[in-house]
Write an enzyme that holds these catalytic residues in place. Sequence first.
Site: not given
Length: 510
Positions: A132, A177-179, A218
């Site tokens: 994202i 962002a992250k994913g 993460d």
Amino acid sequence: MKASRKDNHRKSLFDESMEAFYRAAELIKLDPRVRLELEEPDFEHIFYITIETRDRLVPVTKEEEARFKDLPASSVKAGEALEPLANGQLVLHRRALLKADITLREGVLRIPKRGLFRIEKGGPKKFKAYRIQYNQVRGPYKGGVRFHKDVSLDLFKALAADMTWKTAIADIPFGGAKGGVRIDPSAYSKEEIEHVSLRFIYKLKSIIGPYVDIPAPDVNTNPEIMAIMMRQFTDGERMPHAMRGVVTGKDVRIGGSEGRAKATGQGTVYCLEEWARWRGESLAGKRVLVQGFGNVGTASAEILHALGAKIVGVQDAYGTIHNEKGLDVPALLAHAATPENLRRSVEGFTGGTKVAREDFWKLDAEIAIPAALGGSITGDVAENLRVQVVAEAANGPTTPEGDKVLGDRKIDLIPDIICNAGGVTVSYYEWLQNLRMEHWTEADVNNRLERAIKANFGIIHDIATNSPQKTPLYDSRRFVVGKKIDMRTAAMALALRRIENHYLLEGFSQ
Ligand code: NAD
């Protein structure tokens, strides 16, 4: 003024996490067009990854064991050719069968010292993956990669939004962002996780890069995985060395920054030092509960222990331990790092007593550090907490209900978007060092980090307490809103002002 998308459906994690956004937007009278830009992500990428998995040896059930009790043991080559997984299975590498003497019955064999296992065939496995990209007005998209069985579009939207606020609070030139991948890493071998990591970056190659979107570790990802991702991105390029900044959180020997491994925990401790200073106290002797004993939990515990605080309770996904005199943190770290401890768990540590999971947050302490997954400080948990402060080292650990109870009970809160901003701040230093081809000392990194975290936490505190001031470190006069507000809204107000400046001074894109 709430957005209409909040109507007609059960509250999602994203909606919950946006509550502070709407509160702060109202309060600072955020420009309506900026609000529109920030209410939803720029891009939501959802895709699939397929890898080949190896055959498995799966322990037989207790009921089945009796049927095979006379099965003779097979002599297979053990060691890494039979790779133990954290879920109790073994990965069967074919070399284990070289010169082996096998007795199989109905697909079951006995491995000496390990017991009875059924062979299960490997094959292709497909996983859902996400990235994202929330907002990039302040700089390239930036955010971690999570490998976990419970991830979703909803979760990653919330976490990507959080990254947008966090990079603005840390005042670094990145967006959010992250994913990650929906996978239970405890069920896959190192080689299979490597293949997942390679495929993840292969699929994302055209939409990430050192100036576009920069992943980082993460939950369940680490420097080794970052190295694999960097290699995949730079492989075959004519100037791979100029692209090292495509991921951060790398090993220091291949372009990572000194201090990055502990940076998130270190940032949490800098916040706590300020919190104690405002109360005219020090961290020495304070009792601490830490939930999560991975990257962030271990670093927080280790640094606090070195400062003289007492880590009285630690909980991870598999166990909970307590010692009211303070756990021996170096011994606990060594316990979690032993090679046989495949889950890296505190479970089985003899320097403390075992506690029931649900009793962890009821333990007596002054400081609670949730450093695991989101949603652990619920309303009920908050009702029972016996601490003075919750330092949110994890992302989104407190539910809105929990937030309310903490406020009512006057328990202080250090909100996640400043409390764990140390990680992304040192990621920025890593990125800078990569671009400049420099290598800074740990002291340099930590000095800069300390100034950055303490200055921005100071501004948030001033906003919350409505105390505008100019100090040698910062100027909070532009950010206060004219009345006292809670810390979470104050942090968000700071983020939104900084983001708004970009839109108002640069204009909006088409
Ligand atoms: P990690 O994978 O290294 O460790 C996660 C830890 O949480 C493990 O000890 C695991 O056993 C524990 N855990 C998982 N489920 C649990 C449960 N139900 N109850 C108790 N413990 C549980 O992850 P990490 O990198 O340390 O990240 C932890 C948190 O910090 C996450 O919320 C992450 O988003 C956040 N965070 C991490 C960084 C970073 O630099 N790694 C930066 C900012 C924020």
